[in-house]
Design an enzyme around this catalytic site. Sequence first.
Site, PDB file in Angstrom:
ATOM      1  N   ARG A 178     -13.737  -8.469   1.989  1.00  0.00           N
ATOM      2  CA  ARG A 178     -12.317  -8.265   1.696  1.00  0.00           C
ATOM      3  C   ARG A 178     -11.552  -9.562   1.997  1.00  0.00           C
ATOM      4  NH1 ARG A 178     -10.134  -3.174   1.638  1.00  0.00           N
ATOM      5  NH2 ARG A 178      -8.313  -4.309   0.894  1.00  0.00           N
TER       6      ARG A 178
ATOM      7  N   HIS B 215      -7.450   1.057  -6.272  1.00  0.00           N
ATOM      8  CA  HIS B 215      -7.661   0.210  -5.089  1.00  0.00           C
ATOM      9  C   HIS B 215      -8.387  -1.071  -5.570  1.00  0.00           C
ATOM     10  CE1 HIS B 215      -7.965  -1.121  -1.110  1.00  0.00           C
ATOM     11  NE2 HIS B 215      -8.847  -0.282  -0.597  1.00  0.00           N
TER      12      HIS B 215
ATOM     13  N   CYS C 250     -16.266   1.929   0.798  1.00  0.00           N
ATOM     14  CA  CYS C 250     -15.136   1.051   1.147  1.00  0.00           C
ATOM     15  C   CYS C 250     -14.743   1.147   2.607  1.00  0.00           C
ATOM     16  CB  CYS C 250     -13.945   1.363   0.244  1.00  0.00           C
ATOM     17  SG  CYS C 250     -13.282   3.029   0.447  1.00  0.00           S
TER      18      CYS C 250
ATOM     19  N   ASP D 165     -17.080   7.611  -1.347  1.00  0.00           N
ATOM     20  CA  ASP D 165     -15.850   7.438  -0.573  1.00  0.00           C
ATOM     21  C   ASP D 165     -15.585   8.783   0.103  1.00  0.00           C
ATOM     22  OD1 ASP D 165     -13.435   6.476   0.399  1.00  0.00           O
ATOM     23  OD2 ASP D 165     -12.378   6.549  -1.517  1.00  0.00           O
TER      24      ASP D 165
ATOM     25  N   ARG E 260       0.883  -1.171   0.000  1.00  0.00           N
ATOM     26  CA  ARG E 260       0.000   0.000   0.000  1.00  0.00           C
ATOM     27  C   ARG E 260       0.912   1.211   0.000  1.00  0.00           C
ATOM     28  NH1 ARG E 260      -5.275   1.303   3.634  1.00  0.00           N
ATOM     29  NH2 ARG E 260      -6.108  -0.035   2.015  1.00  0.00           N
TER      30      ARG E 260
ATOM     31  N   GLN F 288     -10.293  -3.712  -3.172  1.00  0.00           N
ATOM     32  CA  GLN F 288     -11.602  -3.300  -2.666  1.00  0.00           C
ATOM     33  C   GLN F 288     -12.708  -3.656  -3.660  1.00  0.00           C
ATOM     34  OE1 GLN F 288     -12.310  -1.725   0.460  1.00  0.00           O
ATOM     35  NE2 GLN F 288     -14.357  -2.364  -0.162  1.00  0.00           N
TER      36      GLN F 288
HETATM   37  N1  NVA Z   1      -9.818   6.860  -1.169  1.00  0.00           N
HETATM   38  C1  NVA Z   1      -9.460   6.382   0.155  1.00  0.00           C
HETATM   39  C2  NVA Z   1      -9.713   4.921   0.268  1.00  0.00           C
HETATM   40  C3  NVA Z   1      -9.416   4.336   1.628  1.00  0.00           C
HETATM   41  C4  NVA Z   1      -9.636   2.860   1.716  1.00  0.00           C
HETATM   42  C5  NVA Z   1      -7.986   6.688   0.406  1.00  0.00           C
HETATM   43  O1  NVA Z   1      -7.172   6.516  -0.504  1.00  0.00           O
HETATM   44  O2  NVA Z   1      -7.658   7.109   1.517  1.00  0.00           O
HETATM   45  N1   CP Z   2     -11.236  -0.045   2.624  1.00  0.00           N
HETATM   46  C1   CP Z   2      -9.963  -0.178   3.036  1.00  0.00           C
HETATM   47  O1   CP Z   2      -9.048  -0.412   2.246  1.00  0.00           O
HETATM   48  O2   CP Z   2      -9.807  -0.057   4.379  1.00  0.00           O
HETATM   49  P1   CP Z   2      -8.433   0.069   5.162  1.00  0.00           P
HETATM   50  O3   CP Z   2      -7.833   1.407   4.810  1.00  0.00           O
HETATM   51  O4   CP Z   2      -8.843  -0.019   6.605  1.00  0.00           O
HETATM   52  O5   CP Z   2      -7.511  -1.047   4.762  1.00  0.00           O
END
Ligand code: NVA
Ligand code: CP
Length: 299
Positions: free
Chosen positions: A285, A129, A257, A217, A102, A132
Amino acid sequence: MKPRHFISLLDLTSDEFRTLIQRAIDLKNNRNPDFTPLKGQVLAMIFEKSSTRTRISFETGMTNFGGSAIFLSPRDTQLGRGEPIRDSAKVISSMVDAIMLRTNDHATVTEFAEHSSVPVINGLTDLLHPCQLLADMQTYFEHRGDIKGKTVTWIGDGNNMCHSYINAAIRLDFNLNIACPEGYLPNTDLVKSAGNRVKLFTTTLAASEKSDLIVTDVWASMGQEEEQKLREIAFKDFQVTQALMDAANSDALFMHCLPAHRGEEVTAEVIDGKQSVIFNEAENRLHAQKALLELLMCA
Ligand code: NVA
Ligand code: CP
């Protein structure tokens, strides 16, 4: 032989995507503690950003399958002190069986994959992502059957989640209505790549009409915290309300998500309401990623 990576949903064919969803549903409904296809295998998980769901689902998935996972933060590894990505990829992949990352920058994951001798999984970047979406699509299939030909509405930021919805629309052949404020539209090339499946709207109500699934989101993603106040102004007309759910088809679902901000991108009435499937979506997930780990690591 080059390992198989999962950087984008487009790394799966349409058939593979559907098969993976069915496999995830099967793994969920027929849990078997004796099924340990990844016995002795190790997944390294590199997190440059916070996570609850992604970390727990990958770690639990590996444990369920008889393997294990190692959590690595750049703060505690040489990656955070500037060790080149290519060197890190070569070293880490020489010791483990798969790597999940990540990262802030999508290019970090693609460069890592280029130099890794084991499968690399995108656990979220600034661009995409895809993990997800495996869970979101599993959730839709479980509740309503195949999503082909259905209409999905994306409300809010044209961000990593929105981009992955565009890729899902391409692979699973659904229509995607996107309503974003000016200046926060999704990547133009990605939108173009989806052809007439994707339609851009300027108002949330028009985008929600006859929809089968409404998704949103956060307004400020990880790394954009300092833009929060500015974004609250820009996104004030882009909240998912019950009025939008009522404009959609009567059996429309709501997804997010998570983590969510009630009263910002979605009202509490909607996210805690009858049409919301957010907790199935979060649980999935685990099941969807187990199907993914099996696909990439057991081949
Ligand atoms: N768009 C959000 C998704 C988190 C799971 C982010 O990148 O923070
Ligand atoms: N939706 C998602 O990816 O959650 P986290 O940031 O908690 O991993």
